[in-house]
Scaffold this motif. Structure first.
Motif, mmCIF file in Angstrom:
data_model
loop_
_atom_site.group_PDB
_atom_site.id
_atom_site.type_symbol
_atom_site.label_atom_id
_atom_site.label_comp_id
_atom_site.label_asym_id
_atom_site.label_seq_id
_atom_site.Cartn_x
_atom_site.Cartn_y
_atom_site.Cartn_z
ATOM 1 N N THR A 102 0.740 -1.364 -0.005
ATOM 2 C CA THR A 102 -0.108 0.120 0.169
ATOM 3 C C THR A 102 0.916 1.333 -0.025
ATOM 4 O OG1 THR A 102 -0.256 -0.140 2.374
ATOM 5 C CG2 THR A 102 -1.853 -1.080 1.249
ATOM 6 N N ASP A 103 2.249 1.232 0.196
ATOM 7 C CA ASP A 103 3.146 2.374 0.229
ATOM 8 C C ASP A 103 4.342 1.775 -0.332
ATOM 9 O OD1 ASP A 103 4.351 5.040 0.995
ATOM 10 O OD2 ASP A 103 2.180 5.396 1.295
ATOM 11 N N ASP A 126 -3.136 4.676 3.382
ATOM 12 C CA ASP A 126 -4.287 3.949 3.592
ATOM 13 C C ASP A 126 -4.830 3.828 5.084
ATOM 14 O OD1 ASP A 126 -5.839 3.645 1.402
ATOM 15 O OD2 ASP A 126 -4.672 2.044 0.867
ATOM 16 N N ASP A 129 -4.533 -1.423 6.345
ATOM 17 C CA ASP A 129 -3.092 -1.960 5.865
ATOM 18 C C ASP A 129 -1.999 -0.871 5.700
ATOM 19 O OD1 ASP A 129 -3.665 -4.557 5.679
ATOM 20 O OD2 ASP A 129 -4.238 -4.499 3.596
ATOM 21 N N LYS A 596 -3.412 7.504 -5.574
ATOM 22 C CA LYS A 596 -4.490 6.855 -6.469
ATOM 23 C C LYS A 596 -4.623 7.290 -7.775
ATOM 24 C CE LYS A 596 -5.679 3.843 -2.955
ATOM 25 N NZ LYS A 596 -4.448 3.931 -2.376
ATOM 26 N N GLY A 615 -4.105 1.439 -6.939
ATOM 27 C CA GLY A 615 -3.107 1.895 -6.127
ATOM 28 C C GLY A 615 -1.681 1.293 -7.022
ATOM 29 N N SER A 618 3.276 5.394 -4.646
ATOM 30 C CA SER A 618 3.342 5.667 -3.352
ATOM 31 C C SER A 618 3.509 7.113 -2.897
ATOM 32 C CB SER A 618 4.382 4.884 -2.796
ATOM 33 O OG SER A 618 5.737 5.484 -3.513
#
Length: 649
Positions: A102-103, A126, A129, A596, A615, A618
């Motif tokens: 997520t990053d 986010d 997570d 996003k 996604g 980052s």
């Protein structure tokens, strides 16, 4: 009828066919076309039928990450950029992507079976997570096997290593918190991994951690001012012995680790020296002085026993025999690719090199190296698609202007323009590329010869947006100084004369659109205004409703009647950095501050409009653009330096 939420209220006025939208409490009135059907603001518009699939990722993160390049048995090299782990088959020119993060991914390691990969990330945007964690996954199926360490790891995962002597049942992690905690996990346990051992590693930065290849219970870590030899005892307690340096030889940083064929540890340091530490000891067995000028960033022990080292400052790649005797074989990486960050063994004598300027090179020490991956090395803001070919340009704060081919996924050329770039545009016929810079300069280049054809300066603030009119006779330059400068274009886009400047915005210009007939402009600014202009007179058109039926050549402005629904309910007006309409006017894509990329059905006139969300980036997504035939969408990731190419399904 009105649709209300915390900060984003939309009211539809049936009488004049306008929507009043509030961004950060500021009202914005948007007039729909005169043939617009009555809107019900409470109605929810469905997402588009099309979806996006990540097709290609341009870039690599070598600038500030280490040990992040490996060759897999599939023939793919694995590395990361932004929140994506890329599996790239250089020979077949195809990519696959692991997108579970997520990053920012900060480190990876490969299991001894060469099938399983562990990758670690930092804290994310986010809510779900968002905590830093490790993901263990299968490199063939891309299935996630375990998610470990969420709630355990501070800030980010700095280093990862699988145990090698026991077939990889353990996974050690060093986190990026103040104490650089080292943890050892039984990662295959069904209870999300079991933490066997945990202790403070060092108050100083840790840059590498490796399990000993011949001893399951030995881990070596290194970093600022230290190398440490750890033993995991029978009761699962980690004991540390510090490496003992001669006082005059103690380096500022121990920068990298490797192991020779007998199990001795080889370390490289910031003084350019190599040290061999006898197996099972914390004392120096051999000292090789002055291998590189500046830091040794990588030590690669090849299968044949030979050792290859890479210098971060001098760019040299040096070959030693198995006893660390020099072989007189070396090569130097060209300076514009950067210094050597990591060396990975390929097939035979082939090597892959990740560089400090975010490039990956392939070749060997005797024959030299050529680029397999090129990327940007600082924030990327400029991205523009060719008006008819599947090509695009990107540019950023690294002063690099790059022309890419979207079908072959390759760099056509790369040029240092000696100015930090903020925006770019193609002329309507594709004959020139204009680049707006942070200094207030804007430059015009030939895509064929790469020559500078024209340069102008408008103010001292950054040029935020630049757009040619559809008839190619005018160009609009939107600046951070609140003005839009209009130039007449002559001599096949090589000569420019200023017609005037549009005065009226009370904040910096963010986006500009031309009308299809090249007569009018509309613009958005940092304080959420939508203004209209007569392009040839540079005068503001005071009546916004008089412009309601104008046909626009693009929809780069996110604050328009046809893009009301791209704004999320909690939007503060600065969240959406970029907006683009497809050429067939069926879709709109946006890039936002949360990394996003979103895809909407066009027009997005319903305040409540559903979208598909993706996604991968980052950092703030600074620009989105469709290729000329609408088969692909491009996105630029600002700080993450990545460009991503999405296929429209």
């Amino acid at each position: 009828m009105s649709f209300t939420s915390i900060t984003h209220t939309c009211q539809y006025n049936e009488e004049d066919g306008s929507i009043r939208m509030y961004l950060r409490g500021r009202p914005v009135v948007l007039h729909g076309p005169s043939d617009q059907d009555t809107l019900d603001p409470a109605k929810v518009a469905p997402p588009p039928q099309n979806k996006l699939k990540l097709e290609w990722v341009y870039g690599y993160r070598g600038k500030d990450c280490r040990n992040n390049l490996y060759l897999l048995p599939t023939g793919e090299v694995v590395y990361f950029v932004a929140a994506v782990v890329v599996l790239f088959n250089v020979d077949e020119q195809c990519q696959r992507h692991y997108t579970g993060h997520t990053d920012d991914v900060k480190c990876i390691t490969v299991h001894p079976n060469k099938l399983v990969i562990a990758s670690g990330q930092c804290a994310g945007h986010d809510r779900v997570d968002a905590r830093p964690h490790i993901r263990v996954w299968n490199s063939v199926s891309l299935a996630t096997l375990a998610v470990i360490g969420a709630g355990h790891i501070e800030q980010a995962v700095a280093c990862l290593t699988f145990s090698r002597a026991d077939g990889g049942s353990l996974l050690a992690c060093v986190d990026d918190g103040p104490d650089h905690i080292i943890t050892v996990w039984e990662w295959q346990r069904p209870d999300k991994g079991h933490c066997l051992a945990e202790t403070k590693c060092s108050v100083d930065t840790v840059v590498a951690a490796e399990f000993h290849p011949l001893d399951r219970n030995q881990i070596v870590t290194c970093g600022k001012g230290h190398i440490a030899f750890w033993t995991l005892d029978a009761s699962n307690v980690l004991y540390k012995r510090m490496g003992i340096f001669e006082s005059r030889d103690k380096p500022k940083y121990v920068t990298c680790l490797g192991f020779n064929h007998t199990g001795d540890v080889i370390s490289g340091d910031s003084n350019g020296n190599l040290i061999v530490w006898g197996r099972g000891t914390n004392t120096v067995a051999k000292f090789v002085r002055g291998v590189h000028s500046g830091s040794v960033f990588s030590v690669c022990a090849r299968k044949d026993g030979a050792v290859v080292t890479g210098g971060g400052k001098d760019g040299r790649v040096v070959l030693f025999d198995s006893d660390l005797n020099p072989t007189a074989t070396e090569t130097v990486i060209e300076g514009h690719y950067g210094g050597v960050r990591v060396i990975a063994e390929g097939r035979g004598s082939q090597l892959y090199i990740g560089t400090t300027k975010n490039c990956i090179l392939q070749g060997d020490v005797e024959l030299g190296f050529s680029p397999a991956v090129l990327g940007h090395v600082d924030e990327v803001w400029a991205l523009a698609a060719h008006p008819s070919l599947p090509q695009f340009v990107s540019a950023g704060w690294d002063s690099l202007l790059q022309l890419w081919d979207g079908l072959s996924h390759s760099t056509v050329w790369s040029k240092d323009i000696e100015e930090r770039a903020q925006c770019s545009a193609w002329s309507s016929d594709g004959s020139v590329i204009a680049v707006g810079c942070l200094s207030g300069k804007w430059l015009v280049f030939s895509p064929e010869s790469r020559q500078l054809l024209a340069q102008h300066v408008d103010g001292t603030e950054p040029i935020q947006t630049i757009e040619y009119s559809p008839d190619n006779k005018l160009v609009a330059i939107g600046s951070r100084d609140n003005f839009i400068y209009i130039y007449q274009v002559d001599d096949e886009c090589t000569r420019y004369s200023r017609l005037g400047k549009c005065l009226g915005h009370s904040s910096f210009i963010t986006h500009v659109d031309w009308s299809q007939d090249s007569q009018y402009l509309r613009s958005n600014s940092g304080d959420y205004e939508l203004l209209y202009w007569n392009a040839t007179t540079c005068r503001q058109v005071p009546s916004a409703s008089a412009m309601r039926d104008v046909q626009w050549a693009s929809n780069n402005c996110p604050i328009t009647f046809t893009t009301v629904g791209v704004w999320p309910e909690s939007a503060d007006g600065t969240d959406i950095n970029s907006c683009a309409r497809s050429h067939d006017s069926r879709l709109v894509a946006t890039g936002d501050d949360f990394g996003k990329v979103k895809l909407f059905a066009y027009p997005v006139t319903q305040p409540k409009s559903l979208c598909h969300q993706y996604g991968g980036h980052s950092s703030h997504v600074t620009r989105v653009r469709f290729l000329a035939d609408d088969t692909r969408l491009l996105s630029a990731g600002g700080n993450d330096t990545a460009l991503m190419q999405w296929l429209l399904d």
